[in-house]
Every structure is written in structure tokens, then in C-alpha cells.
Design a protein around this motif. Structure first.
Motif, PDB file in Angstrom:
ATOM      1  N   LEU A 134      -2.933   8.088  -6.698  1.00  0.00           N
ATOM      2  CA  LEU A 134      -3.998   7.142  -7.060  1.00  0.00           C
ATOM      3  C   LEU A 134      -3.938   5.888  -6.206  1.00  0.00           C
ATOM      4  O   LEU A 134      -4.955   5.412  -5.691  1.00  0.00           O
ATOM      5  CB  LEU A 134      -3.891   6.775  -8.546  1.00  0.00           C
ATOM      6  CG  LEU A 134      -4.363   7.813  -9.557  1.00  0.00           C
ATOM      7  CD1 LEU A 134      -4.047   7.355 -10.978  1.00  0.00           C
ATOM      8  CD2 LEU A 134      -5.855   8.072  -9.419  1.00  0.00           C
ATOM      9  N   MET A 135      -2.718   5.326  -6.059  1.00  0.00           N
ATOM     10  CA  MET A 135      -2.582   4.088  -5.290  1.00  0.00           C
ATOM     11  C   MET A 135      -2.920   4.320  -3.821  1.00  0.00           C
ATOM     12  O   MET A 135      -3.609   3.496  -3.193  1.00  0.00           O
ATOM     13  CB  MET A 135      -1.168   3.525  -5.424  1.00  0.00           C
ATOM     14  CG  MET A 135      -0.960   2.237  -4.648  1.00  0.00           C
ATOM     15  SD  MET A 135       0.598   1.440  -4.998  1.00  0.00           S
ATOM     16  CE  MET A 135       0.206   0.559  -6.487  1.00  0.00           C
ATOM     17  N   THR A 136      -2.464   5.429  -3.257  1.00  0.00           N
ATOM     18  CA  THR A 136      -2.759   5.736  -1.854  1.00  0.00           C
ATOM     19  C   THR A 136      -4.261   5.887  -1.633  1.00  0.00           C
ATOM     20  O   THR A 136      -4.810   5.382  -0.649  1.00  0.00           O
ATOM     21  CB  THR A 136      -2.036   7.033  -1.433  1.00  0.00           C
ATOM     22  OG1 THR A 136      -0.635   6.892  -1.668  1.00  0.00           O
ATOM     23  CG2 THR A 136      -2.259   7.321   0.039  1.00  0.00           C
ATOM     24  N   TRP A 137      -4.933   6.558  -2.574  1.00  0.00           N
ATOM     25  CA  TRP A 137      -6.385   6.747  -2.470  1.00  0.00           C
ATOM     26  C   TRP A 137      -7.112   5.405  -2.530  1.00  0.00           C
ATOM     27  O   TRP A 137      -8.056   5.159  -1.769  1.00  0.00           O
ATOM     28  CB  TRP A 137      -6.861   7.657  -3.591  1.00  0.00           C
ATOM     29  CG  TRP A 137      -8.329   7.960  -3.533  1.00  0.00           C
ATOM     30  CD1 TRP A 137      -8.955   8.858  -2.727  1.00  0.00           C
ATOM     31  CD2 TRP A 137      -9.362   7.341  -4.312  1.00  0.00           C
ATOM     32  NE1 TRP A 137     -10.313   8.847  -2.959  1.00  0.00           N
ATOM     33  CE2 TRP A 137     -10.591   7.927  -3.926  1.00  0.00           C
ATOM     34  CE3 TRP A 137      -9.364   6.363  -5.305  1.00  0.00           C
ATOM     35  CZ2 TRP A 137     -11.801   7.554  -4.498  1.00  0.00           C
ATOM     36  CZ3 TRP A 137     -10.571   5.992  -5.874  1.00  0.00           C
ATOM     37  CH2 TRP A 137     -11.772   6.571  -5.469  1.00  0.00           C
ATOM     38  N   CYS A 138      -6.657   4.515  -3.411  1.00  0.00           N
ATOM     39  CA  CYS A 138      -7.293   3.199  -3.536  1.00  0.00           C
ATOM     40  C   CYS A 138      -7.060   2.337  -2.296  1.00  0.00           C
ATOM     41  O   CYS A 138      -7.954   1.593  -1.880  1.00  0.00           O
ATOM     42  CB  CYS A 138      -6.771   2.473  -4.776  1.00  0.00           C
ATOM     43  SG  CYS A 138      -7.382   3.168  -6.321  1.00  0.00           S
ATOM     44  N   VAL A 139      -5.869   2.436  -1.715  1.00  0.00           N
ATOM     45  CA  VAL A 139      -5.589   1.687  -0.482  1.00  0.00           C
ATOM     46  C   VAL A 139      -6.500   2.168   0.642  1.00  0.00           C
ATOM     47  O   VAL A 139      -7.027   1.365   1.424  1.00  0.00           O
ATOM     48  CB  VAL A 139      -4.097   1.817  -0.086  1.00  0.00           C
ATOM     49  CG1 VAL A 139      -3.862   1.265   1.308  1.00  0.00           C
ATOM     50  CG2 VAL A 139      -3.219   1.085  -1.083  1.00  0.00           C
ATOM     51  N   GLU A 140      -6.705   3.494   0.715  1.00  0.00           N
ATOM     52  CA  GLU A 140      -7.588   4.050   1.740  1.00  0.00           C
ATOM     53  C   GLU A 140      -9.034   3.598   1.542  1.00  0.00           C
ATOM     54  O   GLU A 140      -9.752   3.311   2.505  1.00  0.00           O
ATOM     55  CB  GLU A 140      -7.517   5.578   1.712  1.00  0.00           C
ATOM     56  CG  GLU A 140      -6.214   6.147   2.245  1.00  0.00           C
ATOM     57  CD  GLU A 140      -6.159   7.656   2.137  1.00  0.00           C
ATOM     58  OE1 GLU A 140      -7.136   8.250   1.606  1.00  0.00           O
ATOM     59  OE2 GLU A 140      -5.161   8.250   2.562  1.00  0.00           O
ATOM     60  N   LYS A 141      -9.475   3.518   0.271  1.00  0.00           N
ATOM     61  CA  LYS A 141     -10.872   3.191  -0.022  1.00  0.00           C
ATOM     62  C   LYS A 141     -11.161   1.699   0.055  1.00  0.00           C
ATOM     63  O   LYS A 141     -12.189   1.283   0.598  1.00  0.00           O
ATOM     64  CB  LYS A 141     -11.242   3.707  -1.423  1.00  0.00           C
ATOM     65  CG  LYS A 141     -11.267   5.216  -1.553  1.00  0.00           C
ATOM     66  CD  LYS A 141     -12.402   5.813  -0.732  1.00  0.00           C
ATOM     67  CE  LYS A 141     -12.452   7.331  -0.874  1.00  0.00           C
ATOM     68  NZ  LYS A 141     -13.544   7.922  -0.058  1.00  0.00           N
ATOM     69  N   ARG A 142     -10.266   0.863  -0.534  1.00  0.00           N
ATOM     70  CA  ARG A 142     -10.573  -0.561  -0.670  1.00  0.00           C
ATOM     71  C   ARG A 142      -9.555  -1.502  -0.041  1.00  0.00           C
ATOM     72  O   ARG A 142      -9.748  -2.715  -0.068  1.00  0.00           O
ATOM     73  CB  ARG A 142     -10.732  -0.905  -2.159  1.00  0.00           C
ATOM     74  CG  ARG A 142     -11.830  -0.135  -2.860  1.00  0.00           C
ATOM     75  CD  ARG A 142     -13.213  -0.550  -2.418  1.00  0.00           C
ATOM     76  NE  ARG A 142     -13.524  -1.885  -2.883  1.00  0.00           N
ATOM     77  CZ  ARG A 142     -14.081  -2.158  -4.071  1.00  0.00           C
ATOM     78  NH1 ARG A 142     -14.393  -1.165  -4.904  1.00  0.00           N
ATOM     79  NH2 ARG A 142     -14.358  -3.391  -4.413  1.00  0.00           N
ATOM     80  N   GLY A 143      -8.455  -0.967   0.471  1.00  0.00           N
ATOM     81  CA  GLY A 143      -7.488  -1.819   1.149  1.00  0.00           C
ATOM     82  C   GLY A 143      -6.349  -2.292   0.248  1.00  0.00           C
ATOM     83  O   GLY A 143      -6.441  -2.225  -0.975  1.00  0.00           O
ATOM     84  N   PRO A 144      -5.254  -2.799   0.858  1.00  0.00           N
ATOM     85  CA  PRO A 144      -4.061  -3.193   0.089  1.00  0.00           C
ATOM     86  C   PRO A 144      -4.259  -4.429  -0.784  1.00  0.00           C
ATOM     87  O   PRO A 144      -3.637  -4.548  -1.830  1.00  0.00           O
ATOM     88  CB  PRO A 144      -3.018  -3.465   1.185  1.00  0.00           C
ATOM     89  CG  PRO A 144      -3.812  -3.755   2.414  1.00  0.00           C
ATOM     90  CD  PRO A 144      -5.056  -2.945   2.293  1.00  0.00           C
TER      91      PRO A 144
END
Length: 364
Positions: free
Chosen positions: A271-281
Motif C-alpha cells: 500500500l505504501m509503495t503504491w501511494c509513493v508511486e502515485k502521490r509521492g513521499p
């Protein structure tokens, strides 16, 4: 079409809230299991092993065509990444969690981004310009966060929940006249949580270099889980000579190992990796303090811990400082992006002018 666009826009928000809930439940389960006697090293080893079994098939099918070859240098990076990011960080967090409360422990994790920033500045990985707003915000955010840490550590204050307190050495709500051993346990727990943040900060910096050398994120994480389970197993075998320590007899212990392995490490990472890819760190980091609110509720209703004024005030300062720091980093990144875009546009305009001059020369 507009409805689908709105749904896609809200997907990362929902994903991060699910991640926060998973993390909160993970923290509460670990706290309860440790209180009932589950060995910390055994929990780390079995949790990482379960996470490896869960993530390995995903990594294999998702990255089978793009996975780089493993080299000795990559294995060294993976070994230290496993040590800092899983084995040491989890052990210190579990130790701190056992001798403090779930709310206090999860609050302390907000120090990690601040420490990461300071270490990155000292190692000159990140720049700091105190003359602009972004640099000033980073400094103010760092100082505010550390003020919150000092308040959390040194000031307890009055109880806001008035639950009946139990005379336990690992209880945050120890009476003001508690014994020196109680205070020593609390201090050791706090130091362990600080060590956890340091380990996590070093892991983040190490991971930033590892992802450049080995960009297969799922595969590198699966390797990290596997290596950390071997590290934990070897350390447990060296310290605990009794084979019975590996036997999980209580239902809570089994649920804790399976949930923290599959959901806490596996699903949470995806989930966290997907969110970083979509919206950034920066977007992802902004949701981390939400875990604290969820954990505080579970701390009160499930673990029956008292909530103190010092924890509330310290948490507010810590989270405020974190958001100020994140704002400074985001502004810095946007300014750098604008500068690079302006430079690229100027270069493109210069090239066009050169082409026009050449055309004029050819015509003449």
C-alpha cells in the motif's frame, strides 16, 4: 467520467487510511503479545518469515522481466538494509513498546523523518538554505519536533482518562511516586525508541542508494525480509537455548505473528509503495501521524492505558513540527523543479535561436 476521476483521486487517500489502520492494529497486537510473554526476537523472526512468504510470489511475478542480477555489492547493501530496516529497528521498537505505551511508542516514530533530515544534512545528502522560506521551515519544524520529544520524555502531567492504574513496570501511567526501577524501565524504553528512530533514519538513507543500484522494489524488500528473518533466527538461537521459546501456544501469539507478517509488513508495504508511486513521499509521510490517533483509541479501549497531558501536548508539538518540515521539503522540491524547468526552457529557446541563425546563414 468525472466520477471515475474523483474515485481515482481518492484512492491514495483511502489506501493510506487503510495503511494507518493496519499499523495501529499491528502496534496494539504486538503490545498485548509482548505483555503476555512473547519473545521479541522470536516475533521478529517469525513475522519476517511470514512476510517473505507473502511478498516473494508478488515480487517474482511483478518483476520477473525487470529484476536486475544480484551482485556481491547488492547483497552487502541488502544485509545492512535488513539489519537497520527490520531486525534492529523492530527489536528496539518492541523493547520500547514493552516498557512504555502504544501511544507513546507510535508518537516517537514521528521523530524519524526529522532525524533523517538532520543526518542527511550532516552527510550533505540534502542541502539546507536558511535564507529562503523552505530552509527556515525545515529548521523551525526540526526545533518544534524536538521540543515535542523533550516534553514527551520529561513531562507526564495529569491523567486525562482516569483509568485505574496497575502497578506494572512497563506502564506509562506509573504513579508519580513510582519506584526507581519503574522509572529506569521507562527511561530504557524511551532510549530504545530513540534508537529505533535512528535505525530507521539510517535505513531510509541506505534504501535511497539501494533503490538506485537495485530498482526492483518488491524483490529487494522480499530479500530484506528473508535476510532479517535469518538474522533474527541466528540471534535468537545464540541467546535463547530453549526450543520451547519457538512454540506459539496462545491464540494471541499466533494471530500477532500472522497479522503482523501478512498485513503489517506485506500488505502495508504494498500500500505504501503504491501511494509513493502515485502521490509521492511527502503525501505518504503526511498520513503517518494519523496512526497515532488510531493507536491512542486502541490504547484506551483495548489496552486500557491512561492518557496523560504531557503525551497530548508533546504529540501536538511533534506532529506540528513534522508538518512544518514536510512543507519546507515540498516547497524546496517545487522550487528545484521550477528552476530545472526554467533552465530547460531557456536551453530549448537558445537552441531554437541557434537553428534560426543557421537558417539565415544558409539563405544568405
Amino acid at each position: 467520467m468525472l466520477g471515475m476521476a474523483r474515485i481515482n483521486e481518492w484512492k491514495p487517500v483511502i489506501a493510506m487510511l487503510v495503511f494507518d489502520l493496519i499499523s495501529a492494529v499491528t502496534t496494539a497486537l504486538i503490545k498485548k503479545a509482548l505483555q503476555e510473554g512473547l519473545d521479541r526476537l522470536v516475533l521478529i523472526t517469525l513475522r519476517q518469515l511470514v512476510a517473505t512468504v507473502f511478498l516473494a510470489p508478488i515480487a517474482y511475478f511483478r518483476e520477473r522481466n525487470t529484476r536486475p542480477k544480484l551482485t556481491l555489492e547488492i547483497l552487502v547493501y541488502l544485509f545492512f538494509s535488513a539489519a537497520f530496516g527490520a531486525a534492529l529497528s523492530q527489536y528496539t521498537f518492541f523493547y520500547g513498546l514493552q516498557y512504555t505505551t502504544a501511544t507513546f511508542a507510535i508518537t516517537f516514530t514521528n521523530v524519524a523523518p526529522v532525524l533523517t533530515f538532520l543526518i542527511a544534512v550532516l552527510l550533505r545528502v540534502e542541502s539546507l538554505n536558511m535564507k529562503n522560506k523552505a530552509g527556515a521551515a525545515k529548521i523551525v519544524g526540526t526545533l518544534t519536533s524536538f521540543a515535542g520529544v523533550m516534553l514527551l520524555t520529561l513531562y507526564k502531567g495529569v491523567s486525562l482518562t482516569h483509568l485505574a492504574e496497575e502497578p506494572s513496570p512497563d506502564h506509562h501511567g506509573a504513579a508519580p511516586g513510582s519506584s526507581s526501577s519503574d522509572r529506569k524501565s521507562w527511561t530504557l524504553g524511551t532510549l530504545a525508541l530513540l534508537a529505533n528512530c535512528l535505525c530507521f533514519s539510517f535505513w531510509l538513507l541506505l534504501q535511497s542508494r539501494l533503490t538506485k543500484k537495485y530498482p526492483a522494489l518488491y524483490s529487494s524488500t522480499a530479500y530484506m525480509f528473508l535476510i532479517s528473518s535469518l538474522q533474527g533466527g541466528a540471534l535468537t538461537a545464540a541467546i535463547q537455548r530453549r526450543a520451547s521459546v519457538w512454540v506459539l501456544t496462545r491464540p494471541l501469539e499466533i494471530v500477532t505473528v500472522l497479522y503482523t507478517g501478512v498485513m503489517g509488513s506485506g500488505v502495508g508495504y504494498v500500500l505504501m509503495t503504491w501511494c509513493v508511486e502515485k502521490r509521492g513521499p511527502v503525501f505518504t509521510s503526511a498520513f503517518i501521524p494519523v496512526i497515532q490517533i488510531m493507536v491512542a483509541m486502541m490504547d484506551f479501549f483495548f489496552l486500557h492505558e491512561n492518557l496523560y497531558l504531557g503525551s497530548v501536548l508533546g504529540s501536538i508539538l511533534l506532529i506540528l513540527g513534522l508538518y512544518i518540515l514536510l512543507w519546507g521539503k515540498k516547497r524546496d522540491a517545487s522550487e528545484a523543479s521550477s528552476s530545472s524547468s526554467a533552465a530547460a526552457a531557456a536551453k530549448e529557446e537558445e537552441e531554437e535561436e541557434e537553428e534560426e541563425d543557421k537558417e539565415k546563414q544558409v539563405r544568405s
